[in-house]
Write a protein that holds these residues in place. Sequence first.
Motif, PDB file in Angstrom:
ATOM      1  N   VAL A   1       0.870  -1.181   0.000  1.00 37.78           N
ATOM      2  CA  VAL A   1       0.000   0.000   0.000  1.00 37.78           C
ATOM      3  C   VAL A   1       0.898   1.218   0.000  1.00 37.78           C
ATOM      4  O   VAL A   1       1.743   1.362   0.899  1.00 37.78           O
ATOM      5  CB  VAL A   1      -0.877   0.094   1.282  1.00 37.78           C
ATOM      6  N   ASP A   2       0.718   2.076  -0.987  1.00 41.61           N
ATOM      7  CA  ASP A   2       1.568   3.271  -1.120  1.00 41.61           C
ATOM      8  C   ASP A   2       3.053   2.938  -0.911  1.00 41.61           C
ATOM      9  O   ASP A   2       3.758   3.611  -0.147  1.00 41.61           O
ATOM     10  CB  ASP A   2       1.118   4.356  -0.127  1.00 41.61           C
TER      11      ASP A   2
ATOM     12  N   LYS B   1       4.416   0.525   0.696  1.00 37.16           N
ATOM     13  CA  LYS B   1       4.791  -0.218   1.915  1.00 37.16           C
ATOM     14  C   LYS B   1       4.226  -1.644   1.853  1.00 37.16           C
ATOM     15  O   LYS B   1       3.034  -1.815   1.602  1.00 37.16           O
ATOM     16  CB  LYS B   1       4.222   0.503   3.145  1.00 37.16           C
TER      17      LYS B   1
ATOM     18  N   VAL C   1       2.581  -4.597   3.282  1.00 37.36           N
ATOM     19  CA  VAL C   1       1.772  -4.787   4.501  1.00 37.36           C
ATOM     20  C   VAL C   1       1.400  -6.256   4.684  1.00 37.36           C
ATOM     21  O   VAL C   1       1.483  -6.785   5.783  1.00 37.36           O
ATOM     22  CB  VAL C   1       0.502  -3.906   4.470  1.00 37.36           C
TER      23      VAL C   1
ATOM     24  N   PRO D   1      -3.142  -7.760  16.531  1.00 36.52           N
ATOM     25  CA  PRO D   1      -2.916  -6.442  17.117  1.00 36.52           C
ATOM     26  C   PRO D   1      -3.132  -5.317  16.104  1.00 36.52           C
ATOM     27  O   PRO D   1      -3.205  -5.576  14.893  1.00 36.52           O
ATOM     28  CB  PRO D   1      -1.454  -6.505  17.575  1.00 36.52           C
ATOM     29  N   ASN D   2      -3.188  -4.103  16.606  1.00 38.11           N
ATOM     30  CA  ASN D   2      -3.290  -2.944  15.728  1.00 38.11           C
ATOM     31  C   ASN D   2      -2.140  -2.978  14.735  1.00 38.11           C
ATOM     32  O   ASN D   2      -1.025  -3.390  15.069  1.00 38.11           O
ATOM     33  CB  ASN D   2      -3.178  -1.632  16.539  1.00 38.11           C
ATOM     34  N   ALA D   3      -2.448  -2.565  13.521  1.00 38.55           N
ATOM     35  CA  ALA D   3      -1.444  -2.433  12.439  1.00 38.55           C
ATOM     36  C   ALA D   3      -0.890  -3.762  11.944  1.00 38.55           C
ATOM     37  O   ALA D   3       0.133  -3.800  11.266  1.00 38.55           O
ATOM     38  CB  ALA D   3      -0.299  -1.510  12.847  1.00 38.55           C
ATOM     39  N   SER D   4      -1.544  -4.884  12.278  1.00 37.18           N
ATOM     40  CA  SER D   4      -1.032  -6.171  11.792  1.00 37.18           C
ATOM     41  C   SER D   4      -1.442  -6.423  10.335  1.00 37.18           C
ATOM     42  O   SER D   4      -0.899  -7.318   9.687  1.00 37.18           O
ATOM     43  CB  SER D   4      -1.495  -7.327  12.688  1.00 37.18           C
ATOM     44  N   GLY D   5      -2.448  -5.682   9.839  1.00 38.29           N
ATOM     45  CA  GLY D   5      -2.804  -5.802   8.418  1.00 38.29           C
ATOM     46  C   GLY D   5      -4.221  -6.310   8.154  1.00 38.29           C
ATOM     47  O   GLY D   5      -4.559  -6.630   7.013  1.00 38.29           O
ATOM     48  N   LYS D   6      -5.045  -6.346   9.168  1.00 37.52           N
ATOM     49  CA  LYS D   6      -6.412  -6.901   9.008  1.00 37.52           C
ATOM     50  C   LYS D   6      -7.243  -6.090   8.013  1.00 37.52           C
ATOM     51  O   LYS D   6      -7.871  -6.637   7.103  1.00 37.52           O
ATOM     52  CB  LYS D   6      -7.122  -6.964  10.378  1.00 37.52           C
ATOM     53  N   SER D   7      -7.246  -4.761   8.192  1.00 40.05           N
ATOM     54  CA  SER D   7      -8.037  -3.922   7.278  1.00 40.05           C
ATOM     55  C   SER D   7      -7.451  -3.937   5.873  1.00 40.05           C
ATOM     56  O   SER D   7      -8.178  -3.831   4.878  1.00 40.05           O
ATOM     57  CB  SER D   7      -8.107  -2.475   7.784  1.00 40.05           C
ATOM     58  N   THR D   8      -6.124  -4.097   5.800  1.00 35.10           N
ATOM     59  CA  THR D   8      -5.482  -4.194   4.483  1.00 35.10           C
ATOM     60  C   THR D   8      -5.972  -5.445   3.758  1.00 35.10           C
ATOM     61  O   THR D   8      -6.238  -5.409   2.549  1.00 35.10           O
ATOM     62  CB  THR D   8      -3.943  -4.209   4.648  1.00 35.10           C
TER      63      THR D   8
ATOM     64  N   LYS E   1      -5.735   0.849  -4.607  1.00 36.72           N
ATOM     65  CA  LYS E   1      -4.517   1.263  -3.901  1.00 36.72           C
ATOM     66  C   LYS E   1      -3.734   0.062  -3.359  1.00 36.72           C
ATOM     67  O   LYS E   1      -2.544   0.152  -3.091  1.00 36.72           O
ATOM     68  CB  LYS E   1      -4.947   2.161  -2.734  1.00 36.72           C
TER      69      LYS E   1
ATOM     70  N   HIS F   1     -11.561  -6.993  17.819  1.00 35.05           N
ATOM     71  CA  HIS F   1     -10.625  -6.891  18.942  1.00 35.05           C
ATOM     72  C   HIS F   1     -11.309  -7.330  20.230  1.00 35.05           C
ATOM     73  O   HIS F   1     -10.701  -7.274  21.288  1.00 35.05           O
ATOM     74  CB  HIS F   1     -10.154  -5.439  19.121  1.00 35.05           C
TER      75      HIS F   1
HETATM   76  N1  LIG Z   1      -1.735   4.060   2.649  1.00 37.17           N
HETATM   77  C1  LIG Z   1      -0.820   3.573   3.498  1.00 37.17           C
HETATM   78  N2  LIG Z   1       0.454   4.015   3.475  1.00 37.17           N
HETATM   79  C2  LIG Z   1       1.383   3.519   4.310  1.00 37.17           C
HETATM   80  N3  LIG Z   1       1.125   2.569   5.233  1.00 37.17           N
HETATM   81  C3  LIG Z   1      -0.112   2.100   5.302  1.00 37.17           C
HETATM   82  C4  LIG Z   1      -1.156   2.549   4.448  1.00 37.17           C
HETATM   83  N4  LIG Z   1      -2.303   1.887   4.756  1.00 37.17           N
HETATM   84  C5  LIG Z   1      -1.963   1.042   5.765  1.00 37.17           C
HETATM   85  N5  LIG Z   1      -0.664   1.179   6.090  1.00 37.17           N
HETATM   86  C6  LIG Z   1       0.059   0.482   7.167  1.00 37.17           C
HETATM   87  O1  LIG Z   1      -0.204  -0.900   7.088  1.00 37.17           O
HETATM   88  C7  LIG Z   1      -0.183  -1.456   8.399  1.00 37.17           C
HETATM   89  C8  LIG Z   1      -1.445  -2.278   8.588  1.00 37.17           C
HETATM   90  O2  LIG Z   1      -2.577  -1.418   8.659  1.00 37.17           O
HETATM   91  P1  LIG Z   1      -4.046  -2.002   8.815  1.00 37.17           P
HETATM   92  O3  LIG Z   1      -4.980  -0.842   8.854  1.00 37.17           O
HETATM   93  O4  LIG Z   1      -4.267  -3.022   7.774  1.00 37.17           O
HETATM   94  O5  LIG Z   1      -3.949  -2.707  10.251  1.00 37.17           O
HETATM   95  P2  LIG Z   1      -5.103  -3.338  11.157  1.00 37.17           P
HETATM   96  O6  LIG Z   1      -4.607  -4.674  11.572  1.00 37.17           O
HETATM   97  O7  LIG Z   1      -6.413  -3.276  10.461  1.00 37.17           O
HETATM   98  O8  LIG Z   1      -5.082  -2.349  12.398  1.00 37.17           O
HETATM   99  P3  LIG Z   1      -6.247  -1.939  13.452  1.00 37.17           P
HETATM  100  O9  LIG Z   1      -6.484  -3.145  14.295  1.00 37.17           O
HETATM  101  O10 LIG Z   1      -5.564  -0.840  14.214  1.00 37.17           O
HETATM  102  O11 LIG Z   1      -7.441  -1.466  12.679  1.00 37.17           O
HETATM  103  C9  LIG Z   1      -0.041  -0.285   9.360  1.00 37.17           C
HETATM  104  O12 LIG Z   1       1.295  -0.182   9.766  1.00 37.17           O
HETATM  105  C10 LIG Z   1      -0.443   0.903   8.521  1.00 37.17           C
HETATM  106  O13 LIG Z   1       0.190   2.089   8.943  1.00 37.17           O
END
Ligand SMILES: Nc1ncnc2c1ncn2[C@@H]1O[C@H](COP(=O)(O)OP(=O)(O)OP(=O)(O)O)[C@@H](O)[C@H]1O
Length: 233
Positions: free
Chosen positions: A13-14, A16, A18, A37-44, A54, A181
């Motif tokens: 993504v952009d 990075k 993920v 955990p937060n930022a592990s990539g679930k929403s990605t 994107k 969560h």
């Molecule tokens: N457009 C972007 N540019 C750079 N990094 C990104 C972008 N979108 C997501 N990330 C990074 O990808 C990683 C995973 O993000 P994501 O939102 O998928 O996590 P998550 O597991 O859903 O978190 P949460 O539980 O906090 O919702 C994070 O480090 C985030 O900063």
Amino acid sequence: MSLLKIDNLEVEVDGKKVLNKLNLEMGKGETHVLLGPNASGKSTLLCTLLGFSKYKIKAGKILFKDEDISDIEIEERAQRGIAAVYQNPPAINIKLSKLLDKIRKKNVKIEGIESLMQRNVNIGFSGGERKFSEVIQVISLDPDLIILDELDAGLDVENLERLCLLIKEQLNDKTILLITHRGKALNYFKPDYAHVMLDGKITCSSKDWEKIWRLIEENGYEKCKTCKLSSAR
Ligand SMILES: Nc1ncnc2c1ncn2[C@@H]1O[C@H](COP(=O)(O)OP(=O)(O)OP(=O)(O)O)[C@@H](O)[C@H]1O
């Protein structure tokens, strides 16, 4: 028979990376929960499955109903039966009742949200109202795979129960990926499989969701890195 099979998926993504060598398989009619955990990539993962442009697939593939959908546009994926209840759904300048008229494949009536029907989607909706609006749209679309991203966020206890029971009743035969969560929703859904995601890949999968949830509550996600609970499907 698997409805969804994700093979060694790598997503940027952009610029990075993920998701990294992520594997996941979901059978037809199964409910899976994705924890992490937060930022592990679930929403990605959610955005990649839905097909947002994107999210660039660098390696691996996504098979849905045995067809590779990795290069297919977002609208086409929705047509093929993938839908989501988003954590932060966008506001849309159209009345909810009109939107449902446009997308409806299946009739659904939810008691107590009649006044929302005459309002523009998500404009001034409370957190709970937004969730009900999203869920009624998803039920109306009659998809095969539904991703519920933090369904429980922003809902009070009674409304969480109401919404979970509604989903169980209306989407009973569907394949569901629940991202959460919190443990409360798990008790309503009683998933067939629980998965833990760390640093962009699924590191643990088990049918014993209660044990996985208990370990996470007791030890946090750190313990997941060395946990021996994981069992292949
Ligand atoms: N457009 C972007 N540019 C750079 N990094 C990104 C972008 N979108 C997501 N990330 C990074 O990808 C990683 C995973 O993000 P994501 O939102 O998928 O996590 P998550 O597991 O859903 O978190 P949460 O539980 O906090 O919702 C994070 O480090 C985030 O900063």
